[in-house]
Structure formats: C-alpha cells, structure tokens
Design an enzyme around this catalytic site. Sequence first.
Site, short mmCIF file in Angstrom:
data_model
loop_
_atom_site.label_atom_id
_atom_site.label_comp_id
_atom_site.label_asym_id
_atom_site.label_seq_id
_atom_site.Cartn_x
_atom_site.Cartn_y
_atom_site.Cartn_z
N TYR A 297 23.97 -22.13 3.62
CA TYR A 297 22.71 -21.95 4.15
C TYR A 297 22.63 -21.79 5.63
CZ TYR A 297 17.51 -21.85 4.01
OH TYR A 297 16.03 -21.61 4.00
N TYR A 341 16.50 -13.41 5.74
CA TYR A 341 16.01 -14.66 5.28
C TYR A 341 15.21 -14.79 4.18
CZ TYR A 341 13.85 -19.22 6.19
OH TYR A 341 13.26 -20.44 5.91
#
Length: 388
Positions: A297, A341
């Site tokens: 991430y 995102y």
Amino acid sequence: MSLHRADSLGGRAAVVGIGATEFSKDSGRSELKLAVEAVRAAIDDAGLSPDDVDGMVTFTMDTNPEITVAQAAGIGELSFFSRVHYGGGAACATVQQAALAVAAGVAEVVVCYRAFNERSGRRFGSGVQRREPSAEGAALGWNLPFGLLTPASWVAMTAQRYLHAHGLTPEAFGQVAVAGRRHAARNPAAYFHGRPITLDDHASSRWIVEPLRLLDCCQETDGGQALVVTSVERARDLPRPPAVVVAAAQGAGRAQEQMTSYYRDDLTGLPEMGVVARQLWRTSGLGPGDIDVGILYDHFTPYVLMQLEEFGFCGRGEAAEFVAADALPLNTHGGQLGEAYLHGMNGIAEAVRQLRGTSVNQTAGAARALVTAGTGVPTSALILGVDG
C-alpha cells in the site's frame, strides 16, 4: 495481545474474479454505478452469474449499501454482508472476511467491492473540514489545532523521524516513487501510463509537507474495483486460475490511532503492520524469501519502506537500498502512486493477475504474492498463491 499461533483459514478460499471500471479524474457517473460496473465485471470474470452471489463485503467508508448494489447488479438473496473500518486499512480485510464466511459455510460466493468519486467528489487530500464529536475526533483534536489537517501532514511527522533516525535524505523516498511510476508507464490501465519519472523528477517536485514532495503522495481517483471469493474446491471448476488465500490477517498496534499514533515509544516503524506480518508468516509457514512479488500500500512513499522493514525483507533503515536494488518486484501495476488510488483494492487485483500470469509487468514464475492494506491505521494483508 495478538495471536501467538497459526490460524486455520489458509487454503480454504480463493479469489476467482476481478473487475474494475476505468480509473479517471472525473467519472461522470454516480458511485453506485461505478460499484455495479465493477461488481458485474468481477462476476463475469469469474465465470459466474449474479444469482451465484450470496455475500458482499465493503468498507464502512463506502457510500454504496450492499443491498442496493445487490439489487442494481441483479444479485438475489444475501446470507452474509459485512463492512470493515479504518479506510484503506480495510482492503485486504474484505477478502479475509469473505474467506472466513466461505470457510464457515455462511456464504458460497462473496463479492468484495469499493467504489468512489475520490477526485471529482470527496477529496481525502483536502483534509479534515469538519468533525462530528466522537472518540476518533477527540484523538485528532490533539493535532488539528497545530496545523496537522491532512493525511500528508500526519505522515510527514513520522517520515521526518524516520529520516533522522536512519541518517537518510528525502531521496530515499524517491526510490519508491520511481519504481511505481516505471511500472505504471507500461500499464495501459494506469493514469500515469507512458509517464515514468526519474529521481531528479522526484527531487524537483514541489513540497507538500516536508519531507514529502508531490511525487511522494498518491493520486486522487474516481473508479471502482471488485473481487469474487469462493471455496478452493469450487474455484477449480471455474475458468480462471484461482488465487488461493494462503494467509490473511488484520492488526492494530499498541497506542494505535488513525494516522496520528505519535505517542508510541518509536515513530520509525508501523507496529500495526508488524502484528499483521507476524501472523501471516506464522500461519503460512513462509518468510520474505518465499515471496515472488510485493503489492504494498503506497498512499505515501515512506510507509512502503517501513512495511518492507516490518515484514523482514531488509533491516531497519535499509529499505530504500532494497527498493533501489530491485530486490523484489514491487507494485507492478504502478501502485496508488501510478495506477489509481482505489484504497488498495486494485492492488489485490494486480496480485491475482500476477498469479494468473496476465500482468502487463509479469514476474516470471510468480507463485506467491504479498498484498498489504492501508498503513498508519489498523490494517490488514494477504498472502495469495497459486493452487497446488
């Protein structure tokens, strides 16, 4: 106290379908429509029909109710539905919850989804505008009056301490940004397709909050992503190679807050990811040397370095050199810095593609992938592997 023994979830469920909308800055349609497009695409990819689905999992932050998505996608009765808290930290936990439901026999086919207009609608990067009274709001109240209003400002505090403790400069973060954009440049689905960057580009990008520059911060995206989870046995009868859930874990550390855990003894790591890492290694019986590709991430570059260190791929303060040496294929879709995102859900999809052998940046012989969810908050992660 976190678990000190292996759990029994591994090998009992698999991701069998992935689907997404295009990734854009202005989708021109509702978040519900984005969710339904992604869900239908994932079901089609799995070789199933909406009637096969009996479970759904999403984020507490998602505006698309499970029953509304089910109705709009043509899904019938549900025997399981669940939501996971803490923003991007929920990503891998959606698959964990789906796998738990399948393993327990509560549901047979579960769809995990996330959809939002995060650029044209709500923009997380704009920071806290207003906060309802709550325990979480009270914790933020210690920081907001001093100007720590945005995610970048919250991360910058920890990033500055990391550089100081290890005698590094912000160039260390540039290694992550360059790697992500290199992969995004070859990915037609990525927003930054065809646009790689150099370390000089990183160093010349404008400051957002020192020591974070523009190219240390993920983009804002409109889009949707969905995944289909079922049992390994059923997966073997479906058209796509299954991505088996080898291990899954959630974790929160001591003195955990949402992005502002500044009262810990050490600010140079991510203890919540350490909790997750220990459980993944314990349950899977694997270690860093067994992982073929890492999908970590990357909402902010410093936290990618800290994750590599928490998982034991390298020593403390050594992650920038590890990334520069290309020691592990990292964020081969371009990550949230380069592709989109989507709160980490698109990273899970990339891990599935790697195991299927269909990634645009394919790692030869990829058999095990590590995927992590949002950091700085209570978080989650997965090890996915090929069947057999």
